[in-house]
Scaffold this active site. Structure first.
Site, PDB file in Angstrom:
ATOM      1  N   SER A 109       0.980  -1.244  -0.204  1.00 40.73           N
ATOM      2  CA  SER A 109      -0.002  -0.507   0.177  1.00 40.73           C
ATOM      3  C   SER A 109       0.655   1.507  -0.509  1.00 40.73           C
ATOM      4  O   SER A 109       0.048   2.354  -0.134  1.00 40.73           O
ATOM      5  CB  SER A 109      -0.898  -0.659   1.250  1.00 40.73           C
ATOM      6  N   LYS A 116       0.039   4.024  -2.872  1.00 40.93           N
ATOM      7  CA  LYS A 116      -0.686   4.717  -2.726  1.00 40.93           C
ATOM      8  C   LYS A 116      -0.294   6.135  -2.511  1.00 40.93           C
ATOM      9  O   LYS A 116      -0.513   7.326  -3.291  1.00 40.93           O
ATOM     10  CB  LYS A 116      -1.339   4.646  -1.713  1.00 40.93           C
ATOM     11  N   SER A 168      -5.755   3.933   4.795  1.00 42.44           N
ATOM     12  CA  SER A 168      -5.420   2.610   3.331  1.00 42.44           C
ATOM     13  C   SER A 168      -6.062   1.661   2.616  1.00 42.44           C
ATOM     14  O   SER A 168      -6.418   0.663   2.433  1.00 42.44           O
ATOM     15  CB  SER A 168      -4.568   1.890   4.038  1.00 42.44           C
TER      16      SER A 168
END
Length: 569
Positions: free
Chosen positions: A225, A228, A399
């Protein structure tokens, strides 16, 4: 005739008597001479008023005994008047308080001359006046005691200025600059922790661009993640940060039919006050707008805004029930969550159908079915998401994979790419490259980092974060600055709220970073303020298969916290 009493100001006894005599003689001399009826003539004059306070005459009717049909007028002797008073006379239309019967007709007073005068009101007026004076005196004493007097006049010197010592100070590039040798020494022990191997990473001073520490920083690794960071940066660079995602309801082609047109907003709240998305629009708002237009018997939902597959490459369907993701469609509520309050709660495999059915049920219509909106159909309801900048902040804090992919598709639409996984990835890459970032070694297939096939070098992450954190404010940095506040705070917010205890405690509140977790993958990329007040940017990526909760993540936290304890000049 009055027995006693006085007239108000302006009376003149002598003048009244003279006027009365003059008027009496005038009436007598004017008696009719040519056979006119003497009574009618005298009746007219007999209605003249009596002497008034202003000196006019008062007359009295008397009947002549020799000529009973004749009414004679003779002056009435008035009581002696006191000397005029000094106060101003009353207005003509005000009745004197001490003249009895002033409001009566003159004939009534003349027929009952022996009536006693009414009792004077002067004593009552005097008492009221004394009470008013006493009240005013009391109020004056109170006001003096409360607001004046010696205590009010007394002044004291002002207190000395407070000794303000702020605990939170702004960062500055004026502090002692860290050196590569100092940072290497600070990270030597934590970076050697076997729980992190294999480890790649990078540390940069954004004020100077100096690389302070590096270990395989150009080697592509799985970011999870932490990817991102790239999607968020591209969105902030290209999209209008105040733009909102719009969900509309249009009139269907048949009476009583409406069509929900998905606008790419996955944050619509099905239960007001129970959303993980701050500022989310509500399904009830959309329903109430439609109800105001009339009854609905059929609901369609249009998902034509997106193309391609709803699940990303190498995504696992088990992650839907696991709470990591839902199929990416342009209309859903609560990101597809079954429980809107649980960030990592289980999601539905049919988010669009579930949202449309909930909408139809609240309208009293049958279950919804997919269908296209008619061309040029009239919009009868609309709700809007929070602004793009807030959506970016939200997706970074918790997230959220679904929200991140929705933002990537909006970026694809803005840049002329197809709104799909491939189009979103291309839009992110093109935007970053356009703004000067080197994507060598970067290869990713989604915008959220959920795919295990995604690979990027740690250096790309620190390059983007350095551009957001550098003190010189150019156009690129100004657009990227919100990226820093979107990062979770160690021990305080988002995915870092429950971390940074024990050996990593010195980093609590000072480290801000985006986390990344997949099977055998853990990453941490963000910023930290060192002991000299300098901002440092870092990215650490571990491929260790150890327990993430008890081994790998705590080791990453200690590594970042070591930068906080660094006086590395």
């Amino acid at each position: 005739m009055h027995q006693s009493g006085t007239y108000p100001t302006g009376g003149n006894q002598t003048g009244a008597k003279q006027n009365a005599a003059h008027q009496s003689s005038a009436h007598q001399s004017n008696a009719p001479q040519n056979g006119a009826n003497p009574i009618s003539a005298h009746q007219t004059s007999a209605h003249q008023t009596s002497a008034r306070p202003n000196g006019t005459q008062r007359t009295e009717q008397r009947h002549d005994t020799a000529h009973p049909e004749t009414v004679r007028l003779s002056p009435v002797k008035l009581p002696e008047q006191p000397k005029p008073r000094t106060e101003p006379p009353k207005k003509p239309d005000e009745a004197p308080e001490d003249l009895p019967g002033y409001d009566e007709e003159p004939e009534d007073r003349l027929t009952e001359p022996d009536d006693k005068p009414k009792k004077s009101r002067k004593p009552l007026a005097v008492v009221l006046a004394l009470l008013v004076v006493a009240a005013l005196a009391g109020a004056t004493v109170y006001a003096v005691n409360e607001f004046g007097g010696a205590a009010a006049v007394e002044t004291r010197p002002p207190a000395p200025p407070a000794d303000v010592r702020p605990l939170v100070k702004p960062v500055s590039a004026q502090g002692a600059a860290p050196t590569p040798q100092g940072v290497k020494q600070a990270l030597a022990g934590p970076a050697a922790n076997g729980a992190l191997a294999p480890l790649t990473g990078s540390v940069i001073d954004p004020a100077t661009g100096t690389v302070l520490w590096q270990q395989g920083d150009t080697t592509p690794a799985t970011p999870a993640s932490s990817l991102k960071v790239l999607t968020a940066a591209a969105a902030l660079l290209e999209l209008d940060r105040t733009a909102q995602l719009s969900t509309k309801v249009v009139q269907g082609s048949e009476p009583g039919t409406v069509v929900v047109v998905g606008g790419g907003d996955p944050t619509i709240s099905a239960v007001p006050g129970s959303s993980v998305y701050p500022g989310a629009a509500t399904l009830d708002d959309l329903v109430n707008q439609v109800k105001a237009k009339g009854p609905v018997t059929k609901v369609l939902y249009d998902l034509g805004r997106y193309t391609g597959e709803p699940m990303g490459p190498q995504w696992e369907t088990a992650d839907i029930a696991g709470g990591s993701v839902a199929p990416i469609v342009p209309f859903m509520v609560d990101g597809g969550r079954l429980d809107p309050k649980k960030v990592e709660g289980a999601r539905t495999a049919s988010p669009a159908q579930a949202a449309a059915d909930a909408f139809a049920a609240r309208l009293g219509a049958a279950a919804a079915v997919p269908g296209a909106a008619p061309q040029g159909a009239q919009t009868i309801a609309e709700v809007r998401s929070a602004p793009i900048e807030q959506l970016v902040d939200n997706m970074m804090q918790i997230s959220d994979n679904v929200l991140t992919e929705a933002v990537a598709r909006e970026l694809a639409i803005k840049t002329g790419n197809e709104p799909s996984f491939a189009g979103g990835v291309k839009a992110v890459r093109d935007t970053l490259a356009k703004h000067g970032f080197d994507l060598t070694g970067a290869n990713f297939v989604d915008g959220s980092g959920l795919s295990a096939t995604d690979k990027i070098p740690a250096k790309l992450l620190t390059d983007v974060l350095s551009a957001a954190a550098k003190p010189a404010m150019d156009e690129r940095t100004a657009k990227l600055r919100p990226l820093l506040t979107a990062l979770p705070v160690a021990g305080g917010s988002g995915t870092l709220a429950g971390r940074y205890a024990g050996a990593a405690a010195q980093g609590k509140g000072w480290v801000r970073a985006k986390t990344g977790t997949l099977t055998s993958v853990n990453a941490l990329a963000g910023v930290v303020v060192d002991q000299d007040g300098r901002v440092l940017v870092f990215a650490f990526m571990s491929g260790n298969p150890g327990n993430p909760d008890t081994e790998v993540r705590p080791a990453l936290d200690v590594l970042a916290a070591a930068l906080r304890g660094c006086g590395c000049s």
